[in-house]
Enzyme design. Structure first.
Site, PDB file in Angstrom:
ATOM      1  N   PRO A   1       1.234  -1.042  -0.149  1.00  0.00           N
ATOM      2  CA  PRO A   1       0.036   0.426   0.187  1.00  0.00           C
ATOM      3  C   PRO A   1       0.926   1.317   0.242  1.00  0.00           C
ATOM      4  CG  PRO A   1      -0.630  -1.054   1.771  1.00  0.00           C
ATOM      5  CD  PRO A   1       0.647  -1.878   1.293  1.00  0.00           C
TER       6      PRO A   1
ATOM      7  N   ALA B   1       1.918   4.394   2.979  1.00  0.00           N
ATOM      8  CA  ALA B   1       1.204   3.825   4.555  1.00  0.00           C
ATOM      9  C   ALA B   1       2.044   3.428   5.611  1.00  0.00           C
ATOM     10  CB  ALA B   1       0.353   2.648   4.007  1.00  0.00           C
TER      11      ALA B   1
ATOM     12  N   LEU C   1       4.948   1.596   4.733  1.00  0.00           N
ATOM     13  CA  LEU C   1       5.530   0.309   4.555  1.00  0.00           C
ATOM     14  C   LEU C   1       6.147  -0.159   3.502  1.00  0.00           C
ATOM     15  CD1 LEU C   1       1.641  -1.598   4.553  1.00  0.00           C
ATOM     16  CD2 LEU C   1       3.722  -2.130   6.144  1.00  0.00           C
TER      17      LEU C   1
ATOM     18  N   SER D   1       7.136   0.977  -0.107  1.00  0.00           N
ATOM     19  CA  SER D   1       6.261   0.785  -0.931  1.00  0.00           C
ATOM     20  C   SER D   1       7.470   1.803  -1.948  1.00  0.00           C
ATOM     21  CB  SER D   1       5.173   1.534  -1.218  1.00  0.00           C
ATOM     22  OG  SER D   1       4.622   2.814  -1.648  1.00  0.00           O
TER      23      SER D   1
ATOM     24  N   ALA E   1      10.943   2.710  -1.045  1.00  0.00           N
ATOM     25  CA  ALA E   1      12.251   2.167  -1.716  1.00  0.00           C
ATOM     26  C   ALA E   1      12.110   0.560  -2.240  1.00  0.00           C
ATOM     27  CB  ALA E   1      12.305   2.485   0.011  1.00  0.00           C
ATOM     28  N   ALA E   2      11.057   0.167  -2.146  1.00  0.00           N
ATOM     29  CA  ALA E   2      10.844  -1.119  -2.199  1.00  0.00           C
ATOM     30  C   ALA E   2      10.614  -1.354  -4.091  1.00  0.00           C
ATOM     31  CB  ALA E   2       9.245  -2.192  -1.622  1.00  0.00           C
TER      32      ALA E   2
ATOM     33  N   ASP F   1      14.594   3.147   5.482  1.00  0.00           N
ATOM     34  CA  ASP F   1      13.742   2.188   4.751  1.00  0.00           C
ATOM     35  C   ASP F   1      14.458   1.108   3.523  1.00  0.00           C
ATOM     36  OD1 ASP F   1      10.909   3.059   6.029  1.00  0.00           O
ATOM     37  OD2 ASP F   1      10.017   3.919   4.552  1.00  0.00           O
TER      38      ASP F   1
HETATM   39  O1  PMV Z   1       7.818   5.115   5.543  1.00  0.00           O
HETATM   40  P1  PMV Z   1       7.540   5.356   6.603  1.00  0.00           P
HETATM   41  O2  PMV Z   1       6.709   6.054   6.889  1.00  0.00           O
HETATM   42  O3  PMV Z   1       7.364   4.554   7.094  1.00  0.00           O
HETATM   43  O4  PMV Z   1       8.476   6.381   7.468  1.00  0.00           O
HETATM   44  C1  PMV Z   1       9.549   6.298   7.849  1.00  0.00           C
HETATM   45  C2  PMV Z   1      10.081   6.782   8.798  1.00  0.00           C
HETATM   46  C3  PMV Z   1      10.410   8.335   9.783  1.00  0.00           C
HETATM   47  O5  PMV Z   1      11.258   7.908  10.582  1.00  0.00           O
HETATM   48  C4  PMV Z   1       9.248   8.618  10.622  1.00  0.00           C
HETATM   49  C5  PMV Z   1      11.273   8.718   9.072  1.00  0.00           C
HETATM   50  C6  PMV Z   1      13.047   8.687   8.483  1.00  0.00           C
HETATM   51  O6  PMV Z   1      13.375   8.961   7.298  1.00  0.00           O
HETATM   52  O7  PMV Z   1      13.212   7.558   9.239  1.00  0.00           O
END
Ligand code: PMV
Length: 325
Positions: A101, A104, A106, A108, A110-111, A152
């Protein structure tokens, strides 16, 4: 030149989101139930150098040159080309799909970047090593997130539980005893960039308060790492609850997330918290594997739009499609 496909998992942040942007540690785990896939196929009928990019989920079907240079897909393609020192791409079609999703928490974006960098470099006959793949995905993350910590792209590239501190070598976490997480989606799309920017504003206005919250999150994250490595799973529950309270104080929760967190706890979860950027997106609940269905049902009844049950183990790369170097 055969077609090449690569897949990359989603992820959740178990502890330390937001604080990680400020140099504190965070723990993230891959979630292989959802995946992004990229396939690169030769296109011998096209004119030399013509690269078609298709991403049906976002209605994209265009030539690479028609994409803005700052489009995340163009950034990844161009960085793969630059990293490999290739002067031009052969005519090909790049197709990107994902069951992760969007917006959200999760991972997406970066993947998709990781899958694309892997598939394209393998298609070109020179599969990139993980550190290069992760670095390319990080550049694309900057477009999605503004000033991402890099967690991520790291957890998704290595597809293993990681203890991450920005600017330091990645540490993999040994999971002594596997544990079950139920991931519940509020259904509210919430761009991480906005939540990160709001925390930044709060930190600028009141640095000592925000730093004290980040310090408290650090303690929780460090204790959680120890508990995971020592197999003390039930100790993780209260740590998740504490982390959630600290995230509320940071201003990144919302009533829907709080409601799902509460519903999970009432249904027997050992602990629960929001995960990722917050303000929507997903929450996670830790439970005994036998309670996962009960917690899932309670989350659905409380309004969760999607549930993923995942077991956290040490290495979960086996079921990911990866081109061989
Ligand atoms: O991609 P998300 O929504 O899981 O957020 C990443 C986590 C944060 O710490 C909020 C941002 C970051 O760049 O680490």
């Amino acid at each position: 030149m055969p077609s090449i496909t690569a897949a990359a998992p989603g992820k959740i942040i178990l502890f330390g989101e937001h604080a990680v942007v400020y140099g504190r540690p965070a723990i993230a785990i891959p979630v292989t139930q959802v995946q992004a896939r990229a396939t690169v196929s030769p296109n011998p009928r096209a004119s030399p150098g013509a690269v078609r990019i298709q991403a049906p989920a976002i209605g994209l079907d265009t030539n690479l040159e028609a994409l803005s240079e700052s489009h995340p897909l163009a950034v990844v393609v161009n960085l793969v080309v630059a990293t490999l020192g290739i002067s031009h791409l052969p005519a090909c079609t790049i197709r990107v799909t994902s069951t992760i999703p969007v917006a959200a928490g999760l991972g997406s974006g970066a993947a998709v970047s990781v899958a694309l960098a892997r598939a394209l470099s393998a298609f070109l006959g020179r599969p990139l090593p993980d550190d290069k793949v992760s670095a390319i995905a990080y550049e694309a993350e900057k477009i999605h997130h503004g000033s991402p910590s890099g967690i991520d792209n790291t957890v998704i590239t290595y597809a293993r539980p990681v203890y991450f501190v920005k600017g330091y070598p990645i540490e993999m976490i040994g999971v002594k005893q596997s544990f079950t997480l139920v991931i519940g989606d509020t259904g509210i799309a919430s761009p991480t960039k906005v939540a990160v920017a709001d925390v930044r504003q709060g930190w600028i206005a009141n640095p000592s308060y925000f730093e004290s919250l980040f310090d408290a999150i650090t303690q929780v994250t460090q204790a959680a790492r120890q508990a995971i490595e020592e197999g003390r799973i039930k100790d993780l529950g209260p740590l998740m609850d504490t982390n959630h309270e600290l995230l509320i104080r940071l201003g990144v929760s919302c009533s829907e997330l709080d409601h799902l967190v509460q519903a999970a706890r009432s249904a027997g979860a050992l602990g629960a918290k929001l995960s990722g950027g917050g303000r929507g997106g997903n929450m996670i609940a830790l439970c005994h594997s036998g309670d996962a269905m009960k917690v899932s049902k309670a989350l659905k009844a409380a309004g969760a739009t999607r549930i993923i049950i995942t077991e956290v183990r040490e290495a979960i790369t086996q079921n990911l499609e990866r081109p061989r170097p």
